[in-house]
Design a protein around this motif. Structure first.
Motif, PDB file in Angstrom:
ATOM      1  N   UNK A 123       6.524  -9.667  -2.458  1.00 60.32           N
ATOM      2  CA  UNK A 123       6.633  -8.427  -1.690  1.00 60.32           C
ATOM      3  C   UNK A 123       7.454  -7.395  -2.465  1.00 60.32           C
ATOM      4  N   UNK A 124       8.585  -7.818  -2.986  1.00 57.99           N
ATOM      5  CA  UNK A 124       9.441  -6.889  -3.748  1.00 57.99           C
ATOM      6  C   UNK A 124       8.723  -6.346  -4.972  1.00 57.99           C
ATOM      7  N   UNK A 125       8.026  -7.233  -5.699  1.00 56.36           N
ATOM      8  CA  UNK A 125       7.294  -6.806  -6.899  1.00 56.36           C
ATOM      9  C   UNK A 125       6.205  -5.793  -6.551  1.00 56.36           C
ATOM     10  N   UNK A 126       5.452  -6.067  -5.488  1.00 53.04           N
ATOM     11  CA  UNK A 126       4.353  -5.150  -5.135  1.00 53.04           C
ATOM     12  C   UNK A 126       4.885  -3.806  -4.652  1.00 53.04           C
ATOM     13  N   UNK A 127       5.958  -3.823  -3.887  1.00 53.44           N
ATOM     14  CA  UNK A 127       6.547  -2.560  -3.418  1.00 53.44           C
ATOM     15  C   UNK A 127       7.135  -1.745  -4.561  1.00 53.44           C
ATOM     16  N   UNK A 128       7.858  -2.408  -5.463  1.00 48.52           N
ATOM     17  CA  UNK A 128       8.458  -1.701  -6.596  1.00 48.52           C
ATOM     18  C   UNK A 128       7.406  -1.085  -7.510  1.00 48.52           C
ATOM     19  N   UNK A 129       6.251  -1.707  -7.608  1.00 43.25           N
ATOM     20  CA  UNK A 129       5.187  -1.189  -8.474  1.00 43.25           C
ATOM     21  C   UNK A 129       4.621   0.131  -7.972  1.00 43.25           C
ATOM     22  N   UNK A 130       4.816   0.426  -6.690  1.00 41.97           N
ATOM     23  CA  UNK A 130       4.265   1.659  -6.123  1.00 41.97           C
ATOM     24  C   UNK A 130       5.281   2.793  -6.037  1.00 41.97           C
ATOM     25  N   UNK A 131       6.509   2.544  -6.512  1.00 40.83           N
ATOM     26  CA  UNK A 131       7.545   3.599  -6.469  1.00 40.83           C
ATOM     27  C   UNK A 131       7.260   4.693  -7.469  1.00 40.83           C
ATOM     28  N   UNK A 188       8.643 -18.491 -12.800  1.00 40.76           N
ATOM     29  CA  UNK A 188       7.998 -18.951 -14.025  1.00 40.76           C
ATOM     30  C   UNK A 188       7.092 -17.865 -14.599  1.00 40.76           C
ATOM     31  N   UNK A 189       6.428 -17.133 -13.714  1.00 42.87           N
ATOM     32  CA  UNK A 189       5.518 -16.066 -14.142  1.00 42.87           C
ATOM     33  C   UNK A 189       5.378 -15.074 -13.001  1.00 42.87           C
ATOM     34  N   UNK A 190       4.999 -13.849 -13.352  1.00 43.17           N
ATOM     35  CA  UNK A 190       4.751 -12.808 -12.349  1.00 43.17           C
ATOM     36  C   UNK A 190       3.767 -11.804 -12.920  1.00 43.17           C
ATOM     37  N   UNK A 191       2.884 -11.334 -12.067  1.00 44.72           N
ATOM     38  CA  UNK A 191       1.883 -10.335 -12.459  1.00 44.72           C
ATOM     39  C   UNK A 191       1.706  -9.356 -11.305  1.00 44.72           C
ATOM     40  N   UNK A 192       1.595  -8.073 -11.639  1.00 47.62           N
ATOM     41  CA  UNK A 192       1.285  -7.048 -10.648  1.00 47.62           C
ATOM     42  C   UNK A 192       0.077  -6.265 -11.147  1.00 47.62           C
ATOM     43  N   UNK A 193      -0.891  -6.084 -10.276  1.00 50.29           N
ATOM     44  CA  UNK A 193      -2.087  -5.293 -10.582  1.00 50.29           C
ATOM     45  C   UNK A 193      -2.122  -4.118  -9.617  1.00 50.29           C
ATOM     46  N   UNK A 194      -2.190  -2.919 -10.172  1.00 51.34           N
ATOM     47  CA  UNK A 194      -2.291  -1.717  -9.338  1.00 51.34           C
ATOM     48  C   UNK A 194      -3.739  -1.258  -9.300  1.00 51.34           C
ATOM     49  N   UNK A 239       0.838  -1.202   0.000  1.00 56.79           N
ATOM     50  CA  UNK A 239       0.000   0.000   0.000  1.00 56.79           C
ATOM     51  C   UNK A 239       0.867   1.244   0.000  1.00 56.79           C
ATOM     52  N   UNK A 240       0.371   2.292  -0.657  1.00 65.92           N
ATOM     53  CA  UNK A 240       0.964   3.628  -0.610  1.00 65.92           C
ATOM     54  C   UNK A 240      -0.214   4.603  -0.618  1.00 65.92           C
ATOM     55  N   UNK A 241      -0.534   5.139   0.552  1.00 65.29           N
ATOM     56  CA  UNK A 241      -1.701   6.013   0.649  1.00 65.29           C
ATOM     57  C   UNK A 241      -2.961   5.245   0.304  1.00 65.29           C
ATOM     58  N   UNK A 242      -3.702   5.746  -0.692  1.00 66.77           N
ATOM     59  CA  UNK A 242      -4.943   5.077  -1.089  1.00 66.77           C
ATOM     60  C   UNK A 242      -4.744   4.178  -2.310  1.00 66.77           C
ATOM     61  N   UNK A 243      -3.497   3.848  -2.632  1.00 68.72           N
ATOM     62  CA  UNK A 243      -3.189   2.950  -3.748  1.00 68.72           C
ATOM     63  C   UNK A 243      -2.678   1.613  -3.222  1.00 68.72           C
ATOM     64  N   UNK A 244      -2.869   0.578  -4.028  1.00 67.63           N
ATOM     65  CA  UNK A 244      -2.310  -0.723  -3.689  1.00 67.63           C
ATOM     66  C   UNK A 244      -1.722  -1.365  -4.933  1.00 67.63           C
ATOM     67  N   UNK A 245      -0.850  -2.325  -4.697  1.00 64.72           N
ATOM     68  CA  UNK A 245      -0.300  -3.151  -5.769  1.00 64.72           C
ATOM     69  C   UNK A 245      -0.343  -4.590  -5.282  1.00 64.72           C
TER      70      UNK A 245
END
Length: 182
Positions: free
Chosen positions: A174-182, A28-34, A9-15
């Motif tokens: 965790x790393x993928x979700x955090x990096x998506x919010x940078x 094998x695969x990775x997906x991030x949804x913001x 989470x970052x404020x009112x956003x999530x990843x």
């Protein structure tokens, strides 16, 4: 194949991130949804806040995992139905949770050796285990979700923690979700 799930989470956003690892723990695969949380924080209903984004991430995967590992709880939840239970039922996949903190219950501290465990008991019922994944390092809370027993969840947790306290599935998601919010 093991799917790991984490939401940042970052404020009112999530990843919401889902990563799939093979038996050798290679990605094998990775997906991030913001997006935005489905609703505000309500104690005990955290899964409902994250599920829409997490389910969307699972829909975008190009492979179907065999097991889902959540950064959170399964049966070790006040209602005995945490995020690992919800996801397992909705995806019809075996699932379990590995949490850093305790939501319910009490457990004795396991011995300092990797693989030692103590039952996590709440209201007279074993709802999980306090499991040591590294020698002398703080243990984690493991609980079964859907189509998974506690012994198997603990064994898989140890398999997924060859070098660190937390499962590789959780660390990478965790790393993928955090990096998506940078």
């Amino acid at each position: 194949m093991f799917a790991g799930v984490d939401v940042s989470y970052a404020g009112d956003r999530l990843a919401a991130a889902v990563v799939v690892l093979d038996a050798a723990l290679g990605v094998v695969d990775r997906v991030v949804v913001k997006g935005r949380p489905a609703f505000g924080y309500v104690p005990g209903l955290f899964a409902f806040r994250e599920l829409p984004a997490v389910l969307e991430a699972f829909e975008r995967l190009t492979v179907r995992p065999d097991v889902v590992v959540c950064d959170g709880q399964g049966r070790a939840h006040p209602r005995r139905f945490g995020l690992a239970c919800h996801l397992g039922v909705l995806l019809d996949l075996p699932s379990f949770g590995v949490g850093k903190t305790r939501l319910v219950g009490v457990a004795a501290d396991p011995t300092p050796a990797r693989g030692s465990a103590s039952p996590l008991v709440d209201r007279g019922e074993v709802v999980g285990a306090l499991l040591r994944t590294r020698d002398g390092v703080k243990p984690v809370y493991v609980s079964a979700g859907h189509r998974m027993d506690l012994d198997t969840a603990c064994a898989l947790t140890l398999r997924l923690t060859p070098s660190f306290r937390l499962p590789e599935t959780t660390r990478i998601a965790d790393r993928l979700s955090r990096d998506a919010l940078l």
